[in-house]
Design a protein around this motif. Sequence first.
Motif, PDB file in Angstrom:
ATOM      1  N   ARG A 123       0.840  -1.188   0.000  1.00  0.00           N
ATOM      2  CA  ARG A 123       0.000   0.000   0.000  1.00  0.00           C
ATOM      3  C   ARG A 123       0.882   1.247   0.000  1.00  0.00           C
ATOM      4  N   GLN A 124       0.383   2.336  -0.563  1.00  0.00           N
ATOM      5  CA  GLN A 124       1.100   3.601  -0.486  1.00  0.00           C
ATOM      6  C   GLN A 124       1.325   3.987   0.971  1.00  0.00           C
ATOM      7  N   LEU A 125       2.468   4.581   1.241  1.00  0.00           N
ATOM      8  CA  LEU A 125       2.934   4.995   2.561  1.00  0.00           C
ATOM      9  C   LEU A 125       3.326   3.791   3.406  1.00  0.00           C
ATOM     10  N   ASN A 126       2.386   2.935   3.782  1.00  0.00           N
ATOM     11  CA  ASN A 126       2.751   1.731   4.546  1.00  0.00           C
ATOM     12  C   ASN A 126       1.582   0.764   4.539  1.00  0.00           C
ATOM     13  N   GLY A 127       1.873  -0.455   5.006  1.00  0.00           N
ATOM     14  CA  GLY A 127       0.833  -1.466   5.092  1.00  0.00           C
ATOM     15  C   GLY A 127       0.621  -2.203   3.781  1.00  0.00           C
ATOM     16  N   VAL A 128      -0.466  -2.961   3.714  1.00  0.00           N
ATOM     17  CA  VAL A 128      -0.775  -3.754   2.537  1.00  0.00           C
ATOM     18  C   VAL A 128      -2.238  -3.557   2.149  1.00  0.00           C
ATOM     19  N   VAL A 129      -2.520  -3.864   0.896  1.00  0.00           N
ATOM     20  CA  VAL A 129      -3.880  -3.894   0.372  1.00  0.00           C
ATOM     21  C   VAL A 129      -4.191  -5.344   0.034  1.00  0.00           C
ATOM     22  N   SER A 130      -5.306  -5.862   0.501  1.00  0.00           N
ATOM     23  CA  SER A 130      -5.720  -7.234   0.198  1.00  0.00           C
ATOM     24  C   SER A 130      -6.780  -7.200  -0.895  1.00  0.00           C
ATOM     25  N   LEU A 131      -6.458  -7.789  -2.044  1.00  0.00           N
ATOM     26  CA  LEU A 131      -7.377  -7.816  -3.172  1.00  0.00           C
ATOM     27  C   LEU A 131      -7.931  -9.217  -3.366  1.00  0.00           C
ATOM     28  N   ASP A 132      -9.198  -9.288  -3.780  1.00  0.00           N
ATOM     29  CA  ASP A 132      -9.845 -10.557  -4.081  1.00  0.00           C
ATOM     30  C   ASP A 132      -9.777 -10.775  -5.588  1.00  0.00           C
ATOM     31  N   ILE A 133      -9.253 -11.923  -6.009  1.00  0.00           N
ATOM     32  CA  ILE A 133      -8.998 -12.177  -7.421  1.00  0.00           C
ATOM     33  C   ILE A 133      -9.624 -13.501  -7.840  1.00  0.00           C
ATOM     34  N   CYS A 134     -10.288 -13.495  -8.992  1.00  0.00           N
ATOM     35  CA  CYS A 134     -10.780 -14.728  -9.608  1.00  0.00           C
ATOM     36  C   CYS A 134     -10.007 -14.942 -10.904  1.00  0.00           C
ATOM     37  N   PHE A 135      -9.121 -15.917 -10.921  1.00  0.00           N
ATOM     38  CA  PHE A 135      -8.306 -16.144 -12.111  1.00  0.00           C
ATOM     39  C   PHE A 135      -9.120 -16.791 -13.227  1.00  0.00           C
ATOM     40  N   ALA A 136     -10.131 -17.579 -12.882  1.00  0.00           N
ATOM     41  CA  ALA A 136     -10.958 -18.205 -13.910  1.00  0.00           C
ATOM     42  C   ALA A 136     -11.733 -17.163 -14.710  1.00  0.00           C
ATOM     43  N   CYS A 137     -12.201 -16.118 -14.025  1.00  0.00           N
ATOM     44  CA  CYS A 137     -12.942 -15.035 -14.697  1.00  0.00           C
ATOM     45  C   CYS A 137     -12.036 -13.868 -15.068  1.00  0.00           C
ATOM     46  N   GLN A 138     -10.763 -13.914 -14.641  1.00  0.00           N
ATOM     47  CA  GLN A 138      -9.805 -12.841 -14.886  1.00  0.00           C
ATOM     48  C   GLN A 138     -10.377 -11.507 -14.400  1.00  0.00           C
ATOM     49  N   GLY A 139     -10.813 -11.515 -13.140  1.00  0.00           N
ATOM     50  CA  GLY A 139     -11.389 -10.321 -12.550  1.00  0.00           C
ATOM     51  C   GLY A 139     -10.819 -10.029 -11.178  1.00  0.00           C
ATOM     52  N   ILE A 140     -10.816  -8.759 -10.792  1.00  0.00           N
ATOM     53  CA  ILE A 140     -10.301  -8.300  -9.508  1.00  0.00           C
ATOM     54  C   ILE A 140     -11.394  -7.517  -8.797  1.00  0.00           C
ATOM     55  N   ARG A 187     -15.829  -2.379  -6.513  1.00  0.00           N
ATOM     56  CA  ARG A 187     -16.085  -2.614  -7.933  1.00  0.00           C
ATOM     57  C   ARG A 187     -15.319  -3.835  -8.422  1.00  0.00           C
ATOM     58  N   TYR A 188     -15.807  -4.414  -9.506  1.00  0.00           N
ATOM     59  CA  TYR A 188     -15.204  -5.600 -10.116  1.00  0.00           C
ATOM     60  C   TYR A 188     -14.664  -5.197 -11.476  1.00  0.00           C
ATOM     61  N   SER A 189     -13.352  -5.443 -11.693  1.00  0.00           N
ATOM     62  CA  SER A 189     -12.694  -5.041 -12.935  1.00  0.00           C
ATOM     63  C   SER A 189     -12.014  -6.242 -13.573  1.00  0.00           C
ATOM     64  N   ALA A 190     -12.070  -6.304 -14.897  1.00  0.00           N
ATOM     65  CA  ALA A 190     -11.297  -7.302 -15.622  1.00  0.00           C
ATOM     66  C   ALA A 190      -9.815  -6.938 -15.558  1.00  0.00           C
ATOM     67  N   ARG A 214     -10.498  -9.033 -29.067  1.00  0.00           N
ATOM     68  CA  ARG A 214     -11.427  -8.656 -28.008  1.00  0.00           C
ATOM     69  C   ARG A 214     -11.084  -7.253 -27.534  1.00  0.00           C
ATOM     70  N   CYS A 215     -12.084  -6.386 -27.416  1.00  0.00           N
ATOM     71  CA  CYS A 215     -11.852  -5.043 -26.903  1.00  0.00           C
ATOM     72  C   CYS A 215     -11.316  -5.133 -25.489  1.00  0.00           C
ATOM     73  N   SER A 216     -10.199  -4.472 -25.229  1.00  0.00           N
ATOM     74  CA  SER A 216      -9.613  -4.496 -23.896  1.00  0.00           C
ATOM     75  C   SER A 216     -10.348  -3.579 -22.937  1.00  0.00           C
ATOM     76  N   GLY A 217     -11.243  -2.753 -23.464  1.00  0.00           N
ATOM     77  CA  GLY A 217     -12.020  -1.872 -22.605  1.00  0.00           C
ATOM     78  C   GLY A 217     -13.271  -2.519 -22.054  1.00  0.00           C
ATOM     79  N   CYS A 218     -14.027  -3.230 -22.936  1.00  0.00           N
ATOM     80  CA  CYS A 218     -15.307  -3.786 -22.490  1.00  0.00           C
ATOM     81  C   CYS A 218     -15.458  -5.265 -22.789  1.00  0.00           C
ATOM     82  N   GLY A 219     -14.541  -5.864 -23.563  1.00  0.00           N
ATOM     83  CA  GLY A 219     -14.599  -7.293 -23.834  1.00  0.00           C
ATOM     84  C   GLY A 219     -15.342  -7.676 -25.091  1.00  0.00           C
ATOM     85  N   ALA A 220     -15.954  -6.732 -25.786  1.00  0.00           N
ATOM     86  CA  ALA A 220     -16.692  -7.045 -27.008  1.00  0.00           C
ATOM     87  C   ALA A 220     -15.721  -7.377 -28.149  1.00  0.00           C
TER      88      ALA A 220
END
Length: 248
Positions: A32-49, A118-121, A151-157
């Motif tokens: 994390r910026q300044l100090n500490g950590v950020v814990s992110l939830d990731i789905c590799f099958a859906c390629q989403g964070i 939010r959920y992002s690819a 595949r559009c890298s913005g929306c997946g279409a």
Amino acid sequence: MTDANHPLPVLPTNGGSCPSCQAPMVVQQFERQLNGVVSLDICFACQGIWFDEFESAQLAPAGILELFRLLHQHHADLRQPWRDVLHCPRCRERLMHRLDSTRSGRFSYSRCPQHHGRYSAFSAFLIEKGFVRQLNGGEVAELASQVQTIRCSGCGAPVDIRRDNVCTHCRSPIVILDHDAVQSALENFGEKATRQQHVDPHAVADALVANERARSLKVREKRNGWLDDDVSDLVLGGIETVWKLLKR
């Protein structure tokens, strides 16, 4: 930057269900910026964070690079399509689709109406952080002679680049992950984590085309009119190539 051979530990999968496939997401810690950590939830099958509110902005440059390394590690994983309706892993509310823009291009994400996050690819995250550049007309034409549909890298279409220079769904330009864009983005983050060297951007594009030629691109229409997962994503497809350049 965290050593690639000694990444921060993967925690038990207690981050909630994936908004799309509902499988448990992997929880990974990043600096994390300044100090500490950020814990992110990731789905590799859906390629989403999944980012809890403001987590994306809190990532330190070293944390962003560690996430980049992790995406590279899983770049070849089979991607499954997202469901039409996504649900917040915190409150189960239906997520709202949103589009945003940066200098690198437009990207989409799905936000909780209760502001839980939010959920992002993967590709959307890389666009958001500026790790891409826009292809010029000549490069798009050269790529179209060999790849045709991406595949559009913005929306997946799907985008037929033989006919269109932008995504007809979200109007995003055709972008590619490349070394110079990565270097520029890292400098904007205040950290020069790669060697100062000039790399011909065409070399990255050529390597990407070679990777795409090796794939069997079977273009099959899905029920909703979008193409199946054999269609190429130029941003995710370039992760391995650019990562090798960064590690030189």
